[in-house]
Write a protein that holds these residues in place. Structure first.
Motif, short mmCIF file in Angstrom:
data_model
loop_
_atom_site.label_atom_id
_atom_site.label_comp_id
_atom_site.label_asym_id
_atom_site.label_seq_id
_atom_site.Cartn_x
_atom_site.Cartn_y
_atom_site.Cartn_z
N UNK A 1 0.82 -1.15 0.10
CA UNK A 1 0.07 -0.11 -0.18
C UNK A 1 0.73 1.23 -0.23
N UNK A 2 1.16 1.43 -1.05
CA UNK A 2 2.27 2.75 -1.38
C UNK A 2 2.11 3.11 -2.80
N UNK A 3 2.34 4.51 -3.01
CA UNK A 3 2.63 5.53 -4.24
C UNK A 3 4.48 5.16 -4.58
N UNK A 4 3.64 4.37 -6.22
CA UNK A 4 5.70 3.88 -6.51
C UNK A 4 6.05 4.97 -7.45
N UNK B 1 2.72 -1.07 4.50
CA UNK B 1 2.46 -1.90 4.74
C UNK B 1 2.20 -2.76 3.11
#
Lengths: 253, 253
Positions: free
Chosen positions: A108-111, A123
Motif C-alpha cells: 500500500x504505497x505510491x511508487x 504496509x
C-alpha cells in the motif's frame, strides 16, 4: 531459499526487485516483461526475458503488472504447483482460480521510479487461500517490511478506494495548489511545510478532529473571496469540498 | 527589545506565544482575549487581560484573532504609533488604514492546540507598508523561523486559497479515507505511510509528475468498481476528482 519470478517492469516491480535483493530467504531469479526496453536497467540485477515460454520454474510467481494483464499472463504459466501472487489493490485473489495456491501481496504505497522509498515502513496487505502460504507470505512481507497485515479481498478493495482518496486525489489537490502558486509568482516550496504537517497531523489525531479552515468555520466572506479567485474547474472542486466539509462538521455559526 | 501584545488565545496565538518565549529581541508582555477561559493556560506565561481598555503600550500589536474581529479590535487600540500586525491569510494589510505602521505576519501552517509544531520550519509571509517595518518583521520572523518570505496582500490571498486546497481539502479526503476504513474494519494506520509518502513526494518532484492511480491510467474497470463501493456523497467527489485528473493528464488509452 524460495525462488521468485517477477512479472512486470513498472514502478512496483522495479522497487520490489530492489527490496528483495537484500532479503534473506527469497531470491528473484528472473523478471519477465513484454517490452524489452523496460528490462534493460534490470538486466544487471537479475535474469530477464520477454518470452513467456522461457519463464523459469520457481516457487513464487509475483505479478506486478497492470490489473488487466494478470489473468492473461497467468494463463501462460505452466508450473501449476507454484504460489501465484499479484500486487494489485483491486483484483480478487480468485483471478488465479486455475491454480491451487493463490495469494495477494499488495504494497500500500505510491511508487515513482525516480523516488526512493523506505520499504521497511510500507504496509503489505497479504492474503492466501492456504494457511501455509499465508505464513510464507508473512515471511515474504517481513523480509522487506515491518508492517504486514492480513487483509481479505473485500477489505483490500475498500482499502484501494480509500488509498485513491488519501493519495491520488490528495496529489491532485497539490497540483491545483501548485497551479495557483505559479499563476501568482509564489514559490510552491512555501506550501511544503503545510503539506507535510497536514499529513503528519493525522498520524497523531483523527482527521475529523484535525479539520480546520474557512469551510469548517463557515467563514462566508473568505469562501466568497476564494471562489472569486478560481477558474471554473477549481470553483467546482472548491464548492463541492466545502459543502462536504460543512455537511460533515455542521456549520459553526 | 521589542514588546509585543498578542490578541487572541486560539491555536495560532497559543503557538506564537510559546515560540516567542525563546526569541531574543522580542518579548510578549501581554495577551488579550475576550473570553477569560482561554486565557487561563496562558496566564502562567505572561500577563493577560479581557479588557481592551487595559491593553498595555507596546511596540507591536499582533492580532491572531478571527478575520472579522481584526478591525473591531484595531478600532479600540489607542497607541497609534505602534506597528499593527495580523496573522491572517485572507485579510488585506489596509484593514489597519487608521494606523501609520501596518503589517502582516502570516504563518502558513495548520495549528491544533494539542499538536506541537516545529516553528523553525514554518514559512512566515510578511508584508509592511514601511521599509523599516519590513525589516523589523523580517527579524521577528527570523527570531522563530528559518523561512521568511516577502509576500504582498494579493499574493497572500492566493496563497491562502492554495493552502485550503493542499491542507483543509486534503484533510477532508483523509477523513473520507478513514470513514471507508472504519466501515470495513481496517485500521486507518495502514494508510498513514501512504499519506506521508504522498506528501513527501511533492517536496522532491512536482505534483503533476507524481500523479498515479486509476483516474490517470483511465482504468475503467477499477473506476467503476470503486464507485460501486461508495455512498452518494463520496461518489460525487470521486467522479469530480477523477474528471479533473483526466482533464489535466488526458486519458492514457
Amino acid at each position: 531459499m524460495n525462488s521468485i519470478v517477477i512479472f512486470g517492469a513498472g514502478n512496483v516491480a522495479h522497487h520490489l526487485l530492489k527490496a528483495f535483493s537484500s532479503a534473506k530467504d527469497f531470491r528473484v531469479i528472473q523478471v519477465f516483461n513484454h517490452k524489452p526496453e523496460s528490462l534493460i536497467s534490470l538486466s544487471t540485477v537479475t535474469e530477464t526475458t520477454i518470452n513467456l515460454a522461457k519463464v523459469k520454474p520457481a516457487d513464487i510467481y509475483l505479478m506486478a503488472v497492470k490489473d488487466d494483464a494478470i489473468s492473461e499472463i497467468a494463463d501462460n504459466i505452466i508450473y501449476k504447483e507454484a504460489l501465484m501472487l499479484h500486487t494489485s489493490g483491486a483484483v480478487d485473489i480468485e483471478v488465479f482460480s486455475n491454480f491451487s495456491r493463490r495469494g495477494v501481496f499488495y504494497p500500500l504505497q505510491t511508487f515513482s521510479k525516480n523516488k526512493e522509498v523506505d520499504f521497511s515502513q510500507i504496509p503489505f496487505c497479504i492474503e492466501a487461500n492456504k494457511k501455509d502460504d499465508l505464513q510464507l507470505l508473512e515471511s515474504l512481507g517481513k523480509s522487506i517490511s515491518e508492517n504486514v497485515y492480513h487483509i481479505n479481498s473485500q477489505q483490500r478493495k475498500s482499502l484501494h478506494v480509500a488509498a485513491v482518496f488519501v493519495s491520488n486525489f490528495v496529489n491532485y489537490l497539490y497540483t491545483e495548489g501548485e497551479a495557483i502558486c505559479k499563476k501568482n509568482n509564489i514559490p510552491f516550496e512555501i506550501l511544503q511545510p503545510l503539506i507535510m504537517e497536514t499529513a503528519s497531523k493525522v498520524t497523531k489525531m483523527n482527521p475529523m478532529e484535525a479539520q480546520t479552515g474557512p469551510a469548517k468555520r463557515n467563514d462566508v466572506g473568505v469562501l466568497q473571496s476564494h471562489l472569486s479567485q478560481l477558474n471554473k474547474e477549481q470553483q467546482k472542486l472548491y464548492s463541492l469540498l466545502t459543502q462536504s466539509i460543512q455537511a460533515l462538521h455542521g456549520k459553526e455559526l
